[in-house]
Design a protein around this motif. Structure first.
Motif, PDB file in Angstrom:
ATOM      1  N   GLY A 146       0.668  -1.102  -0.202  1.00 41.19           N
ATOM      2  CA  GLY A 146       0.528   0.151   0.166  1.00 41.19           C
ATOM      3  C   GLY A 146       1.394   1.458  -0.031  1.00 41.19           C
ATOM      4  N   PRO A 147       0.018   2.449  -0.035  1.00 42.55           N
ATOM      5  CA  PRO A 147       0.894   3.635   0.174  1.00 42.55           C
ATOM      6  C   PRO A 147       1.385   4.132   1.183  1.00 42.55           C
ATOM      7  CG  PRO A 147      -1.426   4.560   0.143  1.00 42.55           C
ATOM      8  CD  PRO A 147      -1.468   2.757   0.056  1.00 42.55           C
ATOM      9  N   GLN A 148       2.257   4.506   1.693  1.00 41.09           N
ATOM     10  CA  GLN A 148       3.104   4.714   3.140  1.00 41.09           C
ATOM     11  C   GLN A 148       2.888   6.081   3.124  1.00 41.09           C
ATOM     12  OE1 GLN A 148       6.798   4.906   3.115  1.00 41.09           O
ATOM     13  NE2 GLN A 148       7.446   5.509   1.551  1.00 41.09           N
ATOM     14  N   PHE A 149       2.368   6.092   4.562  1.00 38.82           N
ATOM     15  CA  PHE A 149       2.118   7.584   5.586  1.00 38.82           C
ATOM     16  C   PHE A 149       3.321   8.520   6.010  1.00 38.82           C
ATOM     17  CE2 PHE A 149      -1.655   5.510   5.455  1.00 38.82           C
ATOM     18  CZ  PHE A 149      -3.173   6.786   4.628  1.00 38.82           C
ATOM     19  N   LEU A 150       3.632   9.746   5.469  1.00 39.48           N
ATOM     20  CA  LEU A 150       4.892  10.377   6.571  1.00 39.48           C
ATOM     21  C   LEU A 150       4.562  11.013   7.680  1.00 39.48           C
ATOM     22  CD1 LEU A 150       5.384   9.468   3.430  1.00 39.48           C
ATOM     23  CD2 LEU A 150       7.764   9.138   4.155  1.00 39.48           C
ATOM     24  N   VAL A 151       5.182  11.142   8.516  1.00 46.19           N
ATOM     25  CA  VAL A 151       4.518  12.835   9.886  1.00 46.19           C
ATOM     26  C   VAL A 151       6.504  12.927   9.587  1.00 46.19           C
ATOM     27  CG1 VAL A 151       4.324  13.146  11.520  1.00 46.19           C
ATOM     28  CG2 VAL A 151       2.846  11.183  10.867  1.00 46.19           C
ATOM     29  N   TYR A 152       5.680  14.951   9.057  1.00 44.87           N
ATOM     30  CA  TYR A 152       7.241  15.368   9.512  1.00 44.87           C
ATOM     31  C   TYR A 152       6.870  16.494  10.589  1.00 44.87           C
ATOM     32  CZ  TYR A 152       8.755  13.766   5.188  1.00 44.87           C
ATOM     33  OH  TYR A 152       9.276  12.421   3.886  1.00 44.87           O
ATOM     34  N   THR A 153       7.386  17.840  10.993  1.00 45.98           N
ATOM     35  CA  THR A 153       6.858  19.157  11.386  1.00 45.98           C
ATOM     36  C   THR A 153       6.878  19.712  10.440  1.00 45.98           C
ATOM     37  OG1 THR A 153       9.536  19.716  10.767  1.00 45.98           O
ATOM     38  CG2 THR A 153       9.223  18.191  12.878  1.00 45.98           C
ATOM     39  N   LEU A 154       5.636  19.926  10.798  1.00 48.53           N
ATOM     40  CA  LEU A 154       5.416  21.716  10.387  1.00 48.53           C
ATOM     41  C   LEU A 154       6.171  22.419   9.153  1.00 48.53           C
ATOM     42  CD1 LEU A 154       2.183  22.507   8.774  1.00 48.53           C
ATOM     43  CD2 LEU A 154       2.489  23.521  10.821  1.00 48.53           C
ATOM     44  N   ASP A 155       7.691  22.627   9.766  1.00 46.69           N
ATOM     45  CA  ASP A 155       8.264  22.861   8.100  1.00 46.69           C
ATOM     46  C   ASP A 155       8.740  22.008   7.381  1.00 46.69           C
ATOM     47  OD1 ASP A 155      10.298  20.993   9.905  1.00 46.69           O
ATOM     48  OD2 ASP A 155      11.399  23.635  10.559  1.00 46.69           O
ATOM     49  N   GLY A 156       8.344  20.895   7.428  1.00 44.56           N
ATOM     50  CA  GLY A 156       8.684  19.662   6.808  1.00 44.56           C
ATOM     51  C   GLY A 156      10.210  19.126   6.529  1.00 44.56           C
ATOM     52  N   GLN A 157      11.063  20.196   7.663  1.00 43.60           N
ATOM     53  CA  GLN A 157      12.874  19.430   7.768  1.00 43.60           C
ATOM     54  C   GLN A 157      12.673  18.681   8.423  1.00 43.60           C
ATOM     55  OE1 GLN A 157      14.491  21.870   6.243  1.00 43.60           O
ATOM     56  NE2 GLN A 157      12.662  22.812   5.095  1.00 43.60           N
ATOM     57  N   ARG A 158      12.313  17.496   9.149  1.00 43.35           N
ATOM     58  CA  ARG A 158      12.067  16.539  10.519  1.00 43.35           C
ATOM     59  C   ARG A 158      11.189  15.348   9.560  1.00 43.35           C
ATOM     60  NH1 ARG A 158      13.018  16.353  16.583  1.00 43.35           N
ATOM     61  NH2 ARG A 158      13.798  13.576  16.835  1.00 43.35           N
ATOM     62  N   ARG A 159      11.990  14.368   9.221  1.00 42.52           N
ATOM     63  CA  ARG A 159      10.237  13.264   9.023  1.00 42.52           C
ATOM     64  C   ARG A 159      10.627  12.696  10.756  1.00 42.52           C
ATOM     65  NH1 ARG A 159      11.018   7.669   6.716  1.00 42.52           N
ATOM     66  NH2 ARG A 159      11.813   7.286   8.989  1.00 42.52           N
ATOM     67  N   LEU A 160       8.949  12.417  10.964  1.00 45.57           N
ATOM     68  CA  LEU A 160       9.211  11.535  13.004  1.00 45.57           C
ATOM     69  C   LEU A 160       8.901  10.142  11.864  1.00 45.57           C
ATOM     70  CD1 LEU A 160       7.004  14.862  14.080  1.00 45.57           C
ATOM     71  CD2 LEU A 160       9.927  14.204  14.503  1.00 45.57           C
ATOM     72  N   TRP A 161       7.719   9.337  11.322  1.00 42.62           N
ATOM     73  CA  TRP A 161       7.152   8.699  11.520  1.00 42.62           C
ATOM     74  C   TRP A 161       6.379   8.164   9.944  1.00 42.62           C
ATOM     75  CZ3 TRP A 161       2.118   7.061   9.862  1.00 42.62           C
ATOM     76  CH2 TRP A 161       2.122   5.739  10.624  1.00 42.62           C
ATOM     77  N   ALA A 162       7.212   7.040   9.717  1.00 42.89           N
ATOM     78  CA  ALA A 162       6.455   6.237   7.546  1.00 42.89           C
ATOM     79  C   ALA A 162       6.225   5.031   8.637  1.00 42.89           C
ATOM     80  CB  ALA A 162       7.771   6.552   7.406  1.00 42.89           C
ATOM     81  N   SER A 163       5.090   4.919   7.960  1.00 40.72           N
ATOM     82  CA  SER A 163       3.920   3.391   8.347  1.00 40.72           C
ATOM     83  C   SER A 163       4.939   2.476   7.593  1.00 40.72           C
ATOM     84  CB  SER A 163       2.411   3.656   7.431  1.00 40.72           C
ATOM     85  OG  SER A 163       2.899   3.878   6.031  1.00 40.72           O
ATOM     86  N   ASN A 164       5.602   2.154   6.430  1.00 44.74           N
ATOM     87  CA  ASN A 164       6.493   1.474   6.375  1.00 44.74           C
ATOM     88  C   ASN A 164       7.855   1.069   6.961  1.00 44.74           C
ATOM     89  OD1 ASN A 164       4.559   1.650   4.395  1.00 44.74           O
ATOM     90  ND2 ASN A 164       5.367   0.796   2.627  1.00 44.74           N
TER      91      ASN A 164
END
Length: 230
Positions: A146-164
């Motif tokens: 499936g597609p993965q979900f990725l959570v970032y800080t609001l400025d997009g500079q830091r990736r916090l989590w990815a579902s895969n």
């Protein structure tokens, strides 16, 4: 009736005539009985054959019905969603048959959604995404993970989590989407950090403003913001 004439007495001649008539009547009765029995035997055989044919047909029909019911039961299946993973939603319309050419990235579009604009720290935010075939022809794509979900800080500079990050063993599953057809997926985030290959510790993400992106191969959706409140 003619009177008997001869050297013997009339009584003897009358007895002979009565005996002859009796023999003829008995013979006729036997012939009639034989004809009747033959006729009845033919009808009975025909009825038996018809009954046998009807029974065989009924048994065959019942067998076919039972076979079809068993086939339908064995072919039906349901997926059990795993919390924290990405799963197809009930609105999935794509068919499981690789009957079309592979979908290039430019033929697909993704849109991501968030269950609600604000969650509390410790909640499990719910995400959704819709994959659309924006080309003019049917195409197929491996959507086993499936597609993965990725959570970032609001400025997009830091990736916090990815579902895969911690869900990498999904088997291949080809899906064929007709032109304009859509396929929906849902995911749940535990509110903690993650790293590829599920390395490192998973830390609780603090209150703040974040954004989620859906991604399939090189295709990415526009980011959708949300908040975690203390």
């Amino acid at each position: 009736m003619l009177e008997p004439n001869g050297p013997l007495s009339p009584e003897i001649y009358w007895r002979r005539r009565a005996l002859a008539i009796g023999v003829i009547v008995v013979a006729l009765a036997i012939v009639i009985w034989l004809v009747t029995m033959v006729a009845r035997g033919g009808d009975s055989s025909g009825a038996d054959n018809a009954a046998a044919s009807t029974t065989t047909s009924a048994e065959s029909s019942a067998s076919e019905t039972s076979s079809a019911s068993s086939s339908a039961s064995s072919s039906s299946a349901s997926a059990t969603p795993i919390s924290g993973s990405v799963t197809p939603s009930a609105t999935t319309t794509a068919v499981d048959q690789p009957a079309a050419q592979p979908c290039p990235d430019q033929s697909l579009a993704l849109k991501v959604t968030v269950g609600q604009p604000t969650y509390r720290v410790g909640d499990q935010p719910a995400f959704g995404t819709v994959i659309t075939n924006i080309s003019s022809a049917a195409c197929s794509r491996d959507l086993g993970a499936g597609p993965q979900f990725l959570v970032y800080t609001l400025d997009g500079q830091r990736r916090l989590w990815a579902s895969n990050d911690c869900n990498q063993d999904d088997p291949a599953e080809m899906k064929t989407l007709k032109a304009g057809e859509q396929l929906s997926y849902k995911g749940t985030w535990f509110g903690t950090t993650s790293q590829p290959q599920c390395a490192g510790d998973r830390l609780q993400v603090p209150a703040g403003a974040y954004m989620v992106v859906a991604q399939l191969g090189a295709v990415r959706s526009a980011a959708e913001p949300f908040n975690l409140a203390s």
